[in-house]
Design a protein around this motif. Sequence first.
Motif, PDB file in Angstrom:
ATOM      1  N   HIS A  24      15.987 -17.492   4.699  1.00 46.50           N
ATOM      2  CA  HIS A  24      15.149 -18.195   5.677  1.00 46.50           C
ATOM      3  C   HIS A  24      13.801 -17.501   5.871  1.00 46.50           C
ATOM      4  O   HIS A  24      12.800 -18.171   6.118  1.00 46.50           O
ATOM      5  N   HIS A  37      25.444 -18.256  15.210  1.00 45.46           N
ATOM      6  CA  HIS A  37      25.359 -17.882  13.791  1.00 45.46           C
ATOM      7  C   HIS A  37      24.795 -16.464  13.703  1.00 45.46           C
ATOM      8  O   HIS A  37      25.395 -15.594  13.072  1.00 45.46           O
ATOM      9  N   HIS A  97      18.007 -14.357   8.333  1.00 43.18           N
ATOM     10  CA  HIS A  97      18.679 -14.243   7.037  1.00 43.18           C
ATOM     11  C   HIS A  97      17.657 -14.388   5.910  1.00 43.18           C
ATOM     12  O   HIS A  97      16.678 -15.127   6.030  1.00 43.18           O
ATOM     13  N   ASP A 102      20.633 -22.703  10.706  1.00 43.61           N
ATOM     14  CA  ASP A 102      22.044 -22.602  10.314  1.00 43.61           C
ATOM     15  C   ASP A 102      22.970 -22.719  11.530  1.00 43.61           C
ATOM     16  O   ASP A 102      24.049 -22.135  11.558  1.00 43.61           O
ATOM     17  N   HIS A 106      15.760 -18.016  11.908  1.00 43.72           N
ATOM     18  CA  HIS A 106      16.502 -16.760  12.033  1.00 43.72           C
ATOM     19  C   HIS A 106      16.203 -15.860  10.852  1.00 43.72           C
ATOM     20  O   HIS A 106      15.432 -16.226   9.965  1.00 43.72           O
TER      21      HIS A 106
HETATM   22 ZN   LIG Z   1      21.836 -17.968   8.130  1.00 43.05          ZN
END
Ligand SMILES: [Zn+2]
Length: 312
Positions: free
Chosen positions: A97, A151, A94, A168, A92
Amino acid sequence: MAESISTLERAIQPGQTDEYMNHAVTSPRLPIPIAEGQLTIHQVPAWQDNFVWLIVSPQRKEAAAVDGPDAKEALAACARLGVRLTTILNTHTHGDHIGINTDLSEKLETIHVIGSASRAREIPGLKQPVSDGDQFELFGTTVQVMLTEGHLNGHVSYLIDNALFCGDTLFGAGCGYLFDGPPVKMLHSLKRFANLPGNTWVFCAHEYTADNLRFAWSVEPDNQQLKERIQHTWVLRSKGEATIPSTIQLELATNPFMRTSSVAIQQALKKAFPERSFASDLEVFAAIRELKDLKRYRNIDDGELPVNIDIV
Ligand SMILES: [Zn+2]
């Protein structure tokens, strides 16, 4: 082959404490072989509590990194192992990451980046957008893509043999915050994981298990397997060792977010939210998430937990 694997296993040994001093995990796990030894999974601590998972093909001397807050530790691990980082799998978008993509921006032309099609524009260097149900080959082994939202929208997980890289979404004894939510999406994602074989490894992206277990115990204090997991986790963490990977079987037995049918958990929720109804899985799940987010469990002292300090 056997010799090259054992060389790789020696390359990252528990006890390399100087390198990971600032990380929650100072002694990473030994590599885990999957796909009949064709691949080995290496745990690389990064930042304070992130894990970069290196999927290594000893035969090809190549590695794929699953996520990463930056590239430093992953590249250092590849150098120690004598392998080239040729692939990135992003779960994902974020920063902790996809930071590895940004860090490697000058080399991204030569690195194959795989990530969610629905967030394609936000993934630096994306070469292969993937969607739910897609399959592709990684170092000769099939990878299955699962859309696992809740998430963050567009969050994907990767299943390779019996190894689940779930970012996550699912954590040791917990699940990710519902930034995009809604609860029904996360519940759906966790139910898909619940249907995987019990021996599936859970390679999540953070070492959060001890905190999650403190909450789990607050809502299900008589769960014997949970007590044992707390004991084991406190021992591991006292030595700077990782609790991850866990397994689907262990999560089903101890993770409150995968235990919406537990009568004890439902009773704890009724006590916390007396005005609410808990007629459906979704209502139970949403309330577990809300109760954890209140963080009252953080007031529980270690002395109240089923931890035998003597064995630590
Ligand atoms: Zn995350």
